[in-house]
Write an enzyme that holds these catalytic residues in place. Structure first.
Site, PDB file in Angstrom:
ATOM      1  N   LYS A 200       0.791  -1.231   0.000  1.00  0.00           N
ATOM      2  CA  LYS A 200       0.000   0.000   0.000  1.00  0.00           C
ATOM      3  C   LYS A 200       0.819   1.275   0.000  1.00  0.00           C
ATOM      4  O   LYS A 200       1.792   1.400   0.740  1.00  0.00           O
ATOM      5  CB  LYS A 200      -0.872   0.015   1.251  1.00  0.00           C
ATOM      6  CG  LYS A 200      -2.002  -0.978   1.245  1.00  0.00           C
ATOM      7  CD  LYS A 200      -2.879  -0.618   2.395  1.00  0.00           C
ATOM      8  CE  LYS A 200      -3.830  -1.698   2.807  1.00  0.00           C
ATOM      9  NZ  LYS A 200      -4.124  -1.524   4.241  1.00  0.00           N
ATOM     10  N   GLY A 356       9.591  -5.880   7.257  1.00  0.00           N
ATOM     11  CA  GLY A 356       9.437  -7.285   7.603  1.00  0.00           C
ATOM     12  C   GLY A 356       9.319  -8.200   6.396  1.00  0.00           C
ATOM     13  O   GLY A 356      10.032  -9.195   6.270  1.00  0.00           O
ATOM     14  N   GLY A 379       8.445  -2.669  11.664  1.00  0.00           N
ATOM     15  CA  GLY A 379       7.807  -1.369  11.915  1.00  0.00           C
ATOM     16  C   GLY A 379       8.808  -0.312  12.350  1.00  0.00           C
ATOM     17  O   GLY A 379       8.728   0.839  11.917  1.00  0.00           O
TER      18      GLY A 379
HETATM   19  P1  ADP Z   1       7.352  -4.594   4.151  1.00  0.00           P
HETATM   20  O1  ADP Z   1       6.816  -5.488   5.230  1.00  0.00           O
HETATM   21  O2  ADP Z   1       8.676  -5.029   3.649  1.00  0.00           O
HETATM   22  O3  ADP Z   1       7.314  -3.143   4.542  1.00  0.00           O
HETATM   23  P2  ADP Z   1       4.794  -4.496   2.827  1.00  0.00           P
HETATM   24  O4  ADP Z   1       4.147  -5.030   4.054  1.00  0.00           O
HETATM   25  O5  ADP Z   1       4.532  -3.072   2.497  1.00  0.00           O
HETATM   26  O6  ADP Z   1       6.380  -4.745   2.883  1.00  0.00           O
HETATM   27  O7  ADP Z   1       4.340  -5.328   1.561  1.00  0.00           O
HETATM   28  C1  ADP Z   1       4.475  -6.711   1.461  1.00  0.00           C
HETATM   29  C2  ADP Z   1       3.265  -7.324   0.811  1.00  0.00           C
HETATM   30  O8  ADP Z   1       2.951  -6.681  -0.407  1.00  0.00           O
HETATM   31  C3  ADP Z   1       3.488  -8.776   0.477  1.00  0.00           C
HETATM   32  O9  ADP Z   1       2.643  -9.567   1.274  1.00  0.00           O
HETATM   33  C4  ADP Z   1       3.151  -8.876  -1.003  1.00  0.00           C
HETATM   34  O10 ADP Z   1       2.404 -10.027  -1.346  1.00  0.00           O
HETATM   35  C5  ADP Z   1       2.335  -7.634  -1.232  1.00  0.00           C
HETATM   36  N1  ADP Z   1       2.327  -7.247  -2.635  1.00  0.00           N
HETATM   37  C6  ADP Z   1       3.371  -6.906  -3.413  1.00  0.00           C
HETATM   38  N2  ADP Z   1       2.993  -6.688  -4.677  1.00  0.00           N
HETATM   39  C7  ADP Z   1       1.674  -6.919  -4.730  1.00  0.00           C
HETATM   40  C8  ADP Z   1       0.670  -6.878  -5.749  1.00  0.00           C
HETATM   41  N3  ADP Z   1       1.003  -6.549  -7.006  1.00  0.00           N
HETATM   42  N4  ADP Z   1      -0.594  -7.183  -5.424  1.00  0.00           N
HETATM   43  C9  ADP Z   1      -0.925  -7.511  -4.152  1.00  0.00           C
HETATM   44  N5  ADP Z   1      -0.040  -7.565  -3.143  1.00  0.00           N
HETATM   45  C10 ADP Z   1       1.236  -7.276  -3.417  1.00  0.00           C
HETATM   46 MG    MG Z   2       4.801  -5.894   5.875  1.00  0.00          MG
END
Ligand code: ADP
Ligand code: MG
Length: 399
Positions: A200, A356, A379
């Site tokens: 997001k 994460g 976080g």
């Molecule tokens: P981080 O934990 O590294 O900050 P996020 O929590 O923001 O990363 O995002 C990780 C999630 O985003 C993963 O579960 C992944 O499946 C999802 N994601 C990545 N690309 C897409 C996409 N095109 N559609 C849906 N979900 C996605």
């Molecule tokens: Mg995450």
């Protein structure tokens, strides 16, 4: 950010040292620890203190017992695991404050280790209750914070206790986090590329904004990219996107333009007509450039985009990466993410991975040994990258 003192700046020999670590590890029924990464990560600090002759009092939380003594969330198995890993006895006491703790601490020899029970058996911990903090500090001379993963929370054992202790310094793990997420990101070797992705835009607004000021190129992938695509008037079909964040995406594009930061979005995407998360499978798939038709959703960056992103990585001196390029949990849509990990691993850029899921993705790719640094705080690393002061760091003595 002002630099803080670390355990290397002070002599804690003979002192009773309360060390907040992150032992929040996955424990299965019967006390089996399925991943001891976090325990291993705390060992350099513990060893340093042991070698100095400190009396080491370890504190952590485990899970969310919400103020209750949940037996399945005891830290007892962690004491055994730590003992095995560090090769010396680790005493365990079934409380965090009170007489038993006082007795155990006062019986500690120099260079020996005691682990206290789960801090969150007390609600006062997460409430950062001053009385509880005072009790935690009762039998200690110094406070060491090495729990980066909870440094963004002002809890009694991460922050409150510092009010009642003379000397408070960072452990080696926090020192390293601050070095990479702090110094190396604030004064990066250029060209500096930031790769953002994940689910997001709304989770990352402040990060985008803060990092645009620092980088030469910003790459946007993952589902986030679809909100940017909407901002550029493109169609994204059923892709995960946030129409209410189009304005945010527009201002990021505008800011990048003003600052002369290259903002790169996917030029092609892997799309599917159905996702089966339970069986980790996609329906029909194809690669498209431009608009994504209704009934289809983008799940990964396409091969052209991957090639462009790999190229940018190879021409960078440092790379900061937060957020996977696609649904990496499913093999078919992990391709873009793993390719970026490979490009990072195979070039000699300074590479910093935060978040994460991003760390999970890099581990899964098999390239984690070849990156410079992977943050241990999901976080906490995001909040730090946003430029926020972490309460668990703010309370430490300045260097
Ligand atoms: P981080 O934990 O590294 O900050 P996020 O929590 O923001 O990363 O995002 C990780 C999630 O985003 C993963 O579960 C992944 O499946 C999802 N994601 C990545 N690309 C897409 C996409 N095109 N559609 C849906 N979900 C996605
Ligand atoms: Mg995450």
């Amino acid at each position: 950010m002002e630099k803080v003192k670390t355990i290397k700046d002070v002599d804690l020999g003979g002192k009773r040292v309360f060390v907040r670590v992150d032992f929040n590890v996955p424990v299965e029924d019967g006390g089996v620890i399925t991943d001891n990464t976090r325990i291993n990560a705390a060992i350099p600090t513990i060893r340093h203190l042991v070698e100095q002759g400190a009396k080491v009092i370890l504190a952590s939380h485990l899970g969310r017992p919400k103020g209750e003594r949940k037996p399945e969330l005891t830290l007892a198995p962690v004491a055994a695991e730590l003992s095995k890993l560090i090769g010396m006895p680790v005493q365990f006491v079934e409380d965090s404050i009170g007489d038993d703790v006082a007795t155990a601490i006062n019986g500690l020899g120099e260079g020996s280790i005691l682990l206290l029970e789960n801090m969150r058996y007390y609600n006062e911990e997460t409430k950062n209750d001053p009385e509880f903090s005072k009790k935690l500090a009762e039998n200690v001379d110094a406070f060491v914070n090495d729990a980066f993963g909870t440094a963004h929370r002002a809890h009694a054992s991460t922050a409150g206790i510092a009010d009642y202790v003379e000397s408070k310094v960072a452990g080696l793990l926090i020192e390293k986090e601050l070095e990479y997420l702090g110094d190396k990101t604030a004064n990066p070797e250029k060209p500096f590329t930031v790769i953002l992705g994940g689910a997001k835009v709304s989770d990352k607004i402040t990060v985008i904004d803060a990092l645009l000021d620092k980088c030469d190129t910003m790459i946007i992938g993952g589902a986030m990219a679809y909100t940017f695509a909407l901002a550029l008037g493109k169609k994204v079909g059923d892709s995960l996107s946030e129409p209410d964040k189009i304005e945010t995406a527009k201002s990021a594009i505008e800011k990048a333009g003003k600052l002369g930061v290259k903002l790169l979005l996917p030029v092609d995407n892997l799309i599917t007509n159905s996702i089966d998360f339970d069986n980790k499978a996609l329906g029909e798939t194809k690669v498209v450039e431009g608009d994504i038709p209704d009934g289809w959703e983008g799940v990964d960056i396409g091969p052209k985009t991957t090639a462009i992103f790999e190229d940018v990585v190879r021409n960078s001196k440092s790379v900061l990466w937060n957020g996977p390029m696609g649904i990496f949990e499913i093999k078919e849509s992990a391709v873009g993410t793993f390719a970026v990990a490979k490009a990072i691993a195979e070039s000699d850029v300074i590479s910093i991975i935060g978040g994460g899921d991003s760390v999970k993705a890099v581990k899964k790719s098999g390239y984690s040994d070849s990156v410079s640094f992977m943050s241990t705080g999901g976080g906490a690393s995001l909040e730090f990258l946003e430029g926020k002061e972490l309460p668990g760091v703010a309370v430490l003595d300045k260097a």
